[in-house]
Scaffold this motif. Structure first.
Motif, PDB file in Angstrom:
ATOM      1  N   LEU A   1      21.812 -27.532  78.595  1.00  0.00           N
ATOM      2  CA  LEU A   1      22.489 -28.625  77.897  1.00  0.00           C
ATOM      3  C   LEU A   1      23.150 -28.124  76.619  1.00  0.00           C
ATOM      4  O   LEU A   1      24.226 -28.599  76.232  1.00  0.00           O
ATOM      5  N   LEU A   2      22.511 -27.156  75.974  1.00  0.00           N
ATOM      6  CA  LEU A   2      23.046 -26.600  74.731  1.00  0.00           C
ATOM      7  C   LEU A   2      24.280 -25.734  74.972  1.00  0.00           C
ATOM      8  O   LEU A   2      25.303 -25.887  74.295  1.00  0.00           O
ATOM      9  N   THR A   3      24.181 -24.817  75.922  1.00  0.00           N
ATOM     10  CA  THR A   3      25.211 -23.794  76.079  1.00  0.00           C
ATOM     11  C   THR A   3      26.303 -24.172  77.085  1.00  0.00           C
ATOM     12  O   THR A   3      27.475 -23.872  76.864  1.00  0.00           O
ATOM     13  N   LYS A   4      25.917 -24.810  78.183  1.00  0.00           N
ATOM     14  CA  LYS A   4      26.894 -25.128  79.224  1.00  0.00           C
ATOM     15  C   LYS A   4      27.645 -26.420  78.939  1.00  0.00           C
ATOM     16  O   LYS A   4      28.850 -26.525  79.188  1.00  0.00           O
ATOM     17  N   TYR A   5      26.916 -27.416  78.426  1.00  0.00           N
ATOM     18  CA  TYR A   5      27.535 -28.725  78.204  1.00  0.00           C
ATOM     19  C   TYR A   5      27.801 -28.999  76.725  1.00  0.00           C
ATOM     20  O   TYR A   5      28.321 -30.060  76.383  1.00  0.00           O
ATOM     21  N   ASN A   6      27.404 -28.061  75.869  1.00  0.00           N
ATOM     22  CA  ASN A   6      27.712 -28.128  74.435  1.00  0.00           C
ATOM     23  C   ASN A   6      27.167 -29.373  73.734  1.00  0.00           C
ATOM     24  O   ASN A   6      27.783 -29.909  72.805  1.00  0.00           O
ATOM     25  N   PHE A   7      26.022 -29.846  74.190  1.00  0.00           N
ATOM     26  CA  PHE A   7      25.350 -30.922  73.471  1.00  0.00           C
ATOM     27  C   PHE A   7      24.725 -30.360  72.193  1.00  0.00           C
ATOM     28  O   PHE A   7      24.474 -29.161  72.079  1.00  0.00           O
ATOM     29  N   SER A   8      24.449 -31.228  71.240  1.00  0.00           N
ATOM     30  CA  SER A   8      23.766 -30.791  70.020  1.00  0.00           C
ATOM     31  C   SER A   8      22.318 -30.423  70.341  1.00  0.00           C
ATOM     32  O   SER A   8      21.786 -30.783  71.405  1.00  0.00           O
ATOM     33  N   TYR A   9      21.698 -29.719  69.407  1.00  0.00           N
ATOM     34  CA  TYR A   9      20.319 -29.279  69.634  1.00  0.00           C
ATOM     35  C   TYR A   9      19.401 -30.471  69.882  1.00  0.00           C
ATOM     36  O   TYR A   9      18.596 -30.460  70.816  1.00  0.00           O
ATOM     37  N   PHE A  10      19.509 -31.493  69.069  1.00  0.00           N
ATOM     38  CA  PHE A  10      18.567 -32.605  69.168  1.00  0.00           C
ATOM     39  C   PHE A  10      18.821 -33.461  70.402  1.00  0.00           C
ATOM     40  O   PHE A  10      17.882 -34.012  70.984  1.00  0.00           O
ATOM     41  N   VAL A  11      20.073 -33.562  70.842  1.00  0.00           N
ATOM     42  CA  VAL A  11      20.353 -34.252  72.103  1.00  0.00           C
ATOM     43  C   VAL A  11      19.763 -33.456  73.268  1.00  0.00           C
ATOM     44  O   VAL A  11      19.151 -34.021  74.184  1.00  0.00           O
ATOM     45  N   SER A  12      19.942 -32.131  73.242  1.00  0.00           N
ATOM     46  CA  SER A  12      19.392 -31.270  74.293  1.00  0.00           C
ATOM     47  C   SER A  12      17.866 -31.315  74.281  1.00  0.00           C
ATOM     48  O   SER A  12      17.223 -31.358  75.341  1.00  0.00           O
ATOM     49  N   PHE A  13      17.287 -31.298  73.091  1.00  0.00           N
ATOM     50  CA  PHE A  13      15.837 -31.375  72.933  1.00  0.00           C
ATOM     51  C   PHE A  13      15.305 -32.669  73.540  1.00  0.00           C
ATOM     52  O   PHE A  13      14.350 -32.671  74.334  1.00  0.00           O
ATOM     53  N   THR A  14      15.939 -33.787  73.182  1.00  0.00           N
ATOM     54  CA  THR A  14      15.501 -35.089  73.690  1.00  0.00           C
ATOM     55  C   THR A  14      15.710 -35.187  75.203  1.00  0.00           C
ATOM     56  O   THR A  14      14.845 -35.694  75.926  1.00  0.00           O
TER      57      THR A  14
ATOM     58  N   THR B   1      18.475 -21.873  67.351  1.00  0.00           N
ATOM     59  CA  THR B   1      17.631 -22.749  66.548  1.00  0.00           C
ATOM     60  C   THR B   1      18.502 -23.833  65.919  1.00  0.00           C
ATOM     61  O   THR B   1      19.700 -23.640  65.723  1.00  0.00           O
ATOM     62  N   PRO B   2      17.910 -24.968  65.588  1.00  0.00           N
ATOM     63  CA  PRO B   2      18.722 -26.048  65.006  1.00  0.00           C
ATOM     64  C   PRO B   2      19.052 -25.821  63.535  1.00  0.00           C
ATOM     65  O   PRO B   2      19.832 -26.581  62.956  1.00  0.00           O
ATOM     66  N   PHE B   3      18.476 -24.789  62.939  1.00  0.00           N
ATOM     67  CA  PHE B   3      18.653 -24.574  61.511  1.00  0.00           C
ATOM     68  C   PHE B   3      19.205 -23.179  61.246  1.00  0.00           C
ATOM     69  O   PHE B   3      19.173 -22.302  62.111  1.00  0.00           O
ATOM     70  N   SER B   4      19.672 -22.974  60.037  1.00  0.00           N
ATOM     71  CA  SER B   4      20.177 -21.663  59.642  1.00  0.00           C
ATOM     72  C   SER B   4      19.008 -20.689  59.474  1.00  0.00           C
ATOM     73  O   SER B   4      17.844 -21.081  59.438  1.00  0.00           O
TER      74      SER B   4
END
Length: 288
Positions: free
Chosen positions: A49-62, A119-122
């Motif tokens: 979800l993160l890499t292929k569909y470019n969702f945000s981290y928290f959307v992918s996490f949920t 990671t969702p953070f720097s």
């Protein structure tokens, strides 16, 4: 201080994975050896979800957590419900079979080349005394505390929590009181799978994403559960923290390869002194 802080972060992950194991065992009396592979599968889904569909981290996490919720419920309904009344050995063989099947399917779908999980953070580090931690470390620690609070409320102030506790104590009485035990067991598997998936998605940024990423985590989760007493949930988290710090100390001062060896040596010593674990109490077994 750095060793202790890093160990506490890993201990949170061990504790969360162990919490899922203990939740399922405490309610259904099944030891789920496929817990780590189920977590790995949902972590790959989050990565997609993160890499292929470019969702945000928290959307992918949920999204991955929702998938894990469904996965746990489906595995219970399709496989474990059929063997719930069977011998414990049969149940263990089923979970081991699921372990091998999920691992093989993940290897076929995504390959065995390790991937870097974002990671969702720097990567900015924050000094705490003489130790340095990242924002991701803080997220892991706070999210673990949050999940513990949610589980506490769930078990003590909701009907499903009361039904889970009742089913764990006496199945016959629970059925006579109108509790739908199969639904309770399915919910337990779903929640336990979610806890394992959280541990998987927190592990991947610290190591690498691969079909074998949860092997060591699952071993340490079992160790945390045994050390904490296997039925007392706060003790499981504390057991995970102890093992996380102890493993880091062994890795730094002796050898990373000997971490698992010395961790289980510690558990053997503790169980020799206190067979029920650090926080486990005496249990009464009724023979019919």
């Amino acid at each position: 201080m750095q060793i202790i802080m890093s160990g506490l972060i890993m201990g949170c992950i061990y504790g969360l994975a162990a919490l899922g194991l203990v939740l399922i065992y405490k309610t259904t009396m099944v030891v789920n050896f496929a817990q780590g592979e189920m977590a790995m599968l949902t972590t790959f889904i989050s990565f997609g979800l993160l890499t292929k569909y470019n969702f945000s981290y928290f959307v992918s996490f949920t999204g991955a957590l929702i998938v894990s919720l469904i996965l746990g419920a489906v595995i219970y309904a399709v496989f474990m419900n059929r063997v719930q009344a069977a011998d414990h050995l049969n149940q263990i063989v089923i979970t081991l079979g699921l372990f091998l099947i999920i691992n093989g399917v993940a290897g076929l779908l995504w390959g065995h080349q390790p991937e870097s999980f974002p990671t969702p953070f720097s990567d900015k580090v924050i000094p705490i005394g003489s130790a340095l931690i990242t924002r991701n470390d803080i997220f892991i620690f706070i999210f673990t505390l949050l999940l513990m609070g949610v589980l506490y409320v769930l078990f003590n102030f909701t009907k499903i929590g009361l039904a889970m506790r009742a089913s764990a104590q006496d199945l016959t009485a629970s059925r006579l009181m109108g509790i739908k035990v199969p639904l309770v067991f399915m919910s337990t598997w779903a929640i336990g799978t979610v806890l394992g998936s959280v541990a998987g998605m927190m592990t991947a940024p610290l190591t690498f994403l691969s079909p074998t990423m949860m092997f060591d985590i699952l071993i340490m989760a079992f160790a945390s559960a045994v050390l904490g007493g296997f039925v007392y949930m706060p003790g499981v988290i504390i057991g995970g923290l102890i093992i996380g710090v102890f493993g880091n100390v062994v890795s730094y001062y002796y050898s990373p390869e000997m971490k698992v060896v010395y961790t289980f040596l510690l558990i053997i010593i503790i169980l020799y002194i206190r067979p029920q674990g650090i926080f486990g109490g005496k249990q009464t077994v009724k023979k019919v």
